[in-house]
Structure formats: C-alpha cells, structure tokens
Design an enzyme around this catalytic site. Structure first.
Site, PDB file in Angstrom:
ATOM      1  N   CYS A   1       0.851  -1.200   0.000  1.00  0.00           N
ATOM      2  CA  CYS A   1       0.000   0.000   0.000  1.00  0.00           C
ATOM      3  C   CYS A   1       0.884   1.248   0.000  1.00  0.00           C
ATOM      4  O   CYS A   1       1.726   1.434   0.887  1.00  0.00           O
ATOM      5  CB  CYS A   1      -0.900  -0.022   1.236  1.00  0.00           C
ATOM      6  SG  CYS A   1      -1.763   1.532   1.490  1.00  0.00           S
TER       7      CYS A   1
ATOM      8  N   CYS B   1       0.635   3.326   3.190  1.00  0.00           N
ATOM      9  CA  CYS B   1       1.355   2.702   4.306  1.00  0.00           C
ATOM     10  C   CYS B   1       2.860   2.954   4.172  1.00  0.00           C
ATOM     11  O   CYS B   1       3.544   3.206   5.171  1.00  0.00           O
ATOM     12  CB  CYS B   1       1.064   1.211   4.362  1.00  0.00           C
ATOM     13  SG  CYS B   1      -0.543   0.784   5.084  1.00  0.00           S
TER      14      CYS B   1
ATOM     15  N   ASP C   1      -0.878  16.380  -1.207  1.00  0.00           N
ATOM     16  CA  ASP C   1      -1.174  15.549  -2.376  1.00  0.00           C
ATOM     17  C   ASP C   1      -0.133  15.820  -3.457  1.00  0.00           C
ATOM     18  O   ASP C   1       0.248  16.970  -3.694  1.00  0.00           O
ATOM     19  CB  ASP C   1      -2.581  15.860  -2.894  1.00  0.00           C
ATOM     20  CG  ASP C   1      -3.094  14.798  -3.856  1.00  0.00           C
ATOM     21  OD1 ASP C   1      -4.077  14.115  -3.507  1.00  0.00           O
ATOM     22  OD2 ASP C   1      -2.510  14.641  -4.946  1.00  0.00           O
TER      23      ASP C   1
ATOM     24  N   HIS D   1      -3.896   0.687   8.566  1.00  0.00           N
ATOM     25  CA  HIS D   1      -4.433   0.454   7.224  1.00  0.00           C
ATOM     26  C   HIS D   1      -5.914   0.099   7.290  1.00  0.00           C
ATOM     27  O   HIS D   1      -6.301  -0.913   7.852  1.00  0.00           O
ATOM     28  CB  HIS D   1      -3.676  -0.656   6.481  1.00  0.00           C
ATOM     29  CG  HIS D   1      -4.214  -0.850   5.087  1.00  0.00           C
ATOM     30  ND1 HIS D   1      -3.754  -0.126   4.009  1.00  0.00           N
ATOM     31  CD2 HIS D   1      -5.225  -1.622   4.619  1.00  0.00           C
ATOM     32  CE1 HIS D   1      -4.444  -0.455   2.937  1.00  0.00           C
ATOM     33  NE2 HIS D   1      -5.349  -1.371   3.277  1.00  0.00           N
TER      34      HIS D   1
ATOM     35  N   HIS E   1      -6.350   3.019   0.613  1.00  0.00           N
ATOM     36  CA  HIS E   1      -6.064   3.263   2.029  1.00  0.00           C
ATOM     37  C   HIS E   1      -6.916   4.488   2.356  1.00  0.00           C
ATOM     38  O   HIS E   1      -6.742   5.538   1.718  1.00  0.00           O
ATOM     39  CB  HIS E   1      -4.573   3.524   2.237  1.00  0.00           C
ATOM     40  CG  HIS E   1      -4.151   3.775   3.656  1.00  0.00           C
ATOM     41  ND1 HIS E   1      -3.166   3.031   4.301  1.00  0.00           N
ATOM     42  CD2 HIS E   1      -4.579   4.704   4.570  1.00  0.00           C
ATOM     43  CE1 HIS E   1      -3.006   3.504   5.543  1.00  0.00           C
ATOM     44  NE2 HIS E   1      -3.866   4.524   5.734  1.00  0.00           N
TER      45      HIS E   1
ATOM     46  N   HIS F   1      -8.616   7.773   2.994  1.00  0.00           N
ATOM     47  CA  HIS F   1      -8.023   9.113   3.039  1.00  0.00           C
ATOM     48  C   HIS F   1      -9.089  10.150   2.758  1.00  0.00           C
ATOM     49  O   HIS F   1     -10.045   9.910   2.016  1.00  0.00           O
ATOM     50  CB  HIS F   1      -6.871   9.248   2.035  1.00  0.00           C
ATOM     51  CG  HIS F   1      -7.241   8.930   0.615  1.00  0.00           C
ATOM     52  ND1 HIS F   1      -7.290   7.633   0.153  1.00  0.00           N
ATOM     53  CD2 HIS F   1      -7.577   9.722  -0.432  1.00  0.00           C
ATOM     54  CE1 HIS F   1      -7.653   7.642  -1.123  1.00  0.00           C
ATOM     55  NE2 HIS F   1      -7.841   8.901  -1.500  1.00  0.00           N
TER      56      HIS F   1
ATOM     57  N   HIS G   1      -9.446  14.152   1.437  1.00  0.00           N
ATOM     58  CA  HIS G   1      -8.798  15.289   0.790  1.00  0.00           C
ATOM     59  C   HIS G   1      -9.245  16.549   1.530  1.00  0.00           C
ATOM     60  O   HIS G   1     -10.448  16.845   1.595  1.00  0.00           O
ATOM     61  CB  HIS G   1      -9.250  15.411  -0.668  1.00  0.00           C
ATOM     62  CG  HIS G   1      -8.921  14.228  -1.532  1.00  0.00           C
ATOM     63  ND1 HIS G   1      -7.908  14.244  -2.462  1.00  0.00           N
ATOM     64  CD2 HIS G   1      -9.478  12.993  -1.619  1.00  0.00           C
ATOM     65  CE1 HIS G   1      -7.863  13.079  -3.085  1.00  0.00           C
ATOM     66  NE2 HIS G   1      -8.815  12.296  -2.598  1.00  0.00           N
TER      67      HIS G   1
HETATM   68  P1  5GP Z   1      -8.378   9.185  -4.599  1.00  0.00           P
HETATM   69  O1  5GP Z   1      -8.504   9.369  -6.097  1.00  0.00           O
HETATM   70  O2  5GP Z   1      -8.126   7.738  -4.236  1.00  0.00           O
HETATM   71  O3  5GP Z   1      -9.477   9.796  -3.808  1.00  0.00           O
HETATM   72  O4  5GP Z   1      -7.101  10.029  -4.184  1.00  0.00           O
HETATM   73  C1  5GP Z   1      -5.792   9.563  -4.248  1.00  0.00           C
HETATM   74  C2  5GP Z   1      -4.891  10.769  -4.196  1.00  0.00           C
HETATM   75  O5  5GP Z   1      -3.583  10.328  -3.858  1.00  0.00           O
HETATM   76  C3  5GP Z   1      -4.777  11.524  -5.527  1.00  0.00           C
HETATM   77  O6  5GP Z   1      -5.224  12.863  -5.365  1.00  0.00           O
HETATM   78  C4  5GP Z   1      -3.282  11.430  -5.862  1.00  0.00           C
HETATM   79  O7  5GP Z   1      -2.780  12.629  -6.440  1.00  0.00           O
HETATM   80  C5  5GP Z   1      -2.651  11.139  -4.514  1.00  0.00           C
HETATM   81  N1  5GP Z   1      -1.418  10.342  -4.580  1.00  0.00           N
HETATM   82  C6  5GP Z   1      -1.233   9.193  -5.270  1.00  0.00           C
HETATM   83  N2  5GP Z   1       0.010   8.726  -5.069  1.00  0.00           N
HETATM   84  C7  5GP Z   1       0.623   9.611  -4.226  1.00  0.00           C
HETATM   85  C8  5GP Z   1       1.931   9.662  -3.654  1.00  0.00           C
HETATM   86  O8  5GP Z   1       2.788   8.810  -3.859  1.00  0.00           O
HETATM   87  N3  5GP Z   1       2.205  10.713  -2.838  1.00  0.00           N
HETATM   88  C9  5GP Z   1       1.271  11.676  -2.586  1.00  0.00           C
HETATM   89  N4  5GP Z   1       1.644  12.671  -1.761  1.00  0.00           N
HETATM   90  N5  5GP Z   1       0.035  11.656  -3.095  1.00  0.00           N
HETATM   91  C10 5GP Z   1      -0.291  10.637  -3.911  1.00  0.00           C
HETATM   92 ZN    ZN Z   2      -2.298   1.277   3.668  1.00  0.00          ZN
END
Ligand code: 5GP
Ligand code: ZN
Length: 114
Positions: free
Chosen positions: A4, A7, A30, A46, A98, A100, A102
């Site tokens: 993950c 993680c 992000d 997790h 995982h 999260h 925003h």
């Molecule tokens: P989701 O689309 O799952 O709601 O949001 C995932 C978020 O994780 C996206 O906005 C993406 O830009 C961010 N993200 C993906 N990989 C990484 C990473 O390795 N580091 C950081 N800081 N953000 C990430």
């Molecule tokens: Zn995780």
C-alpha cells in the site's frame, strides 16, 4: 499493508511533505494538488476505505476531523473555508485503497456536486 503506497508513506519508506502527524493520523501534501492547499489525511492503521469501517475502528473518523480542523488553522484556510472529501469505491474514482480524506482550500472552490 506491504503493497500500500500510503502505508509506505506512513512508514517513511516513500518521501512525502508531511504537514501533520499524531499517534493515529498523518497528513501530507497531495502529489497532484487541485488547489493551493490540498492535503491527504490518513489513518496510520491500514483501512482500505469507508467500507472497512467497523464499530471498533470508526473512532478514527473523529480523529481525522479534528486533525482537519487543526491543519486548516495551521495552513490558513480555516476562516474562509475548505472541503473535506472522501472517494469510496469505483464510481467515486477512488484510486488509492487506504482510507483518506482530501482537505482542499485556499481558493474559491466553485460549483458543488451536492
Ligand atoms: P483518490 O482518487 O483515491 O481519492 O485520491 C488519491 C490521491 O492520492 C490523488 O489525489 C493522488 O494525487 C494522490 N497520490 C497518489 N500517489 C501519491 C503519492 O505517492 N504521494 C502523494 N503525496 N500523493 C499521492
Ligand atoms: Zn495502507
């Protein structure tokens, strides 16, 4: 969980711009921000998504909200307002499994979906 990405960020195996950390919660910028402030707030434990919340672990949601309030204050978006968004599952476009939230702000965020 070993494969993950969040993680790995929590375990400092992958670098990230951490803006908040306590015993249960971490927040980092992000990698692909959509606003001047775009932070991801995650539980250190997790949990794949809201679908994996239970009576036992759901207290983390209060911890995440309290962290969001502190981070919004620290990053200067508390007064003018902010969004706290969760994407859960395929139709919502969840890409990292995982849990999260925003935290987004620093500009007028425009039209709301709801
Ligand atoms: P989701 O689309 O799952 O709601 O949001 C995932 C978020 O994780 C996206 O906005 C993406 O830009 C961010 N993200 C993906 N990989 C990484 C990473 O390795 N580091 C950081 N800081 N953000 C990430
Ligand atoms: Zn995780």
């Amino acid at each position: 969980m070993s494969n993950c990405i969040f993680c790995k960020i929590i375990n400092k195996e992958i670098p990230s711009a951490v803006v908040y950390e306590d015993e249960k919660v971490m927040a980092f910028k992000d990698i692909n921000p959509v606003a001047p402030v775009h932070v991801l707030i995650v539980p250190k434990m997790h949990i794949g998504s809201i679908k994996e919340l239970t009576e036992e672990n759901a207290g983390i949601l209060a911890d995440i909200h309290l962290a969001a309030k502190k981070i919004a204050q620290e990053l200067g978006i508390y007064e003018k307002g902010f969004r706290l968004i969760n994407n859960c599952g395929e139709d919502a476009g969840q890409t990292v499994f995982h849990l999260h939230y925003h935290l987004i702000g620093g500009k007028s965020l425009g039209a709301k979906i709801i």
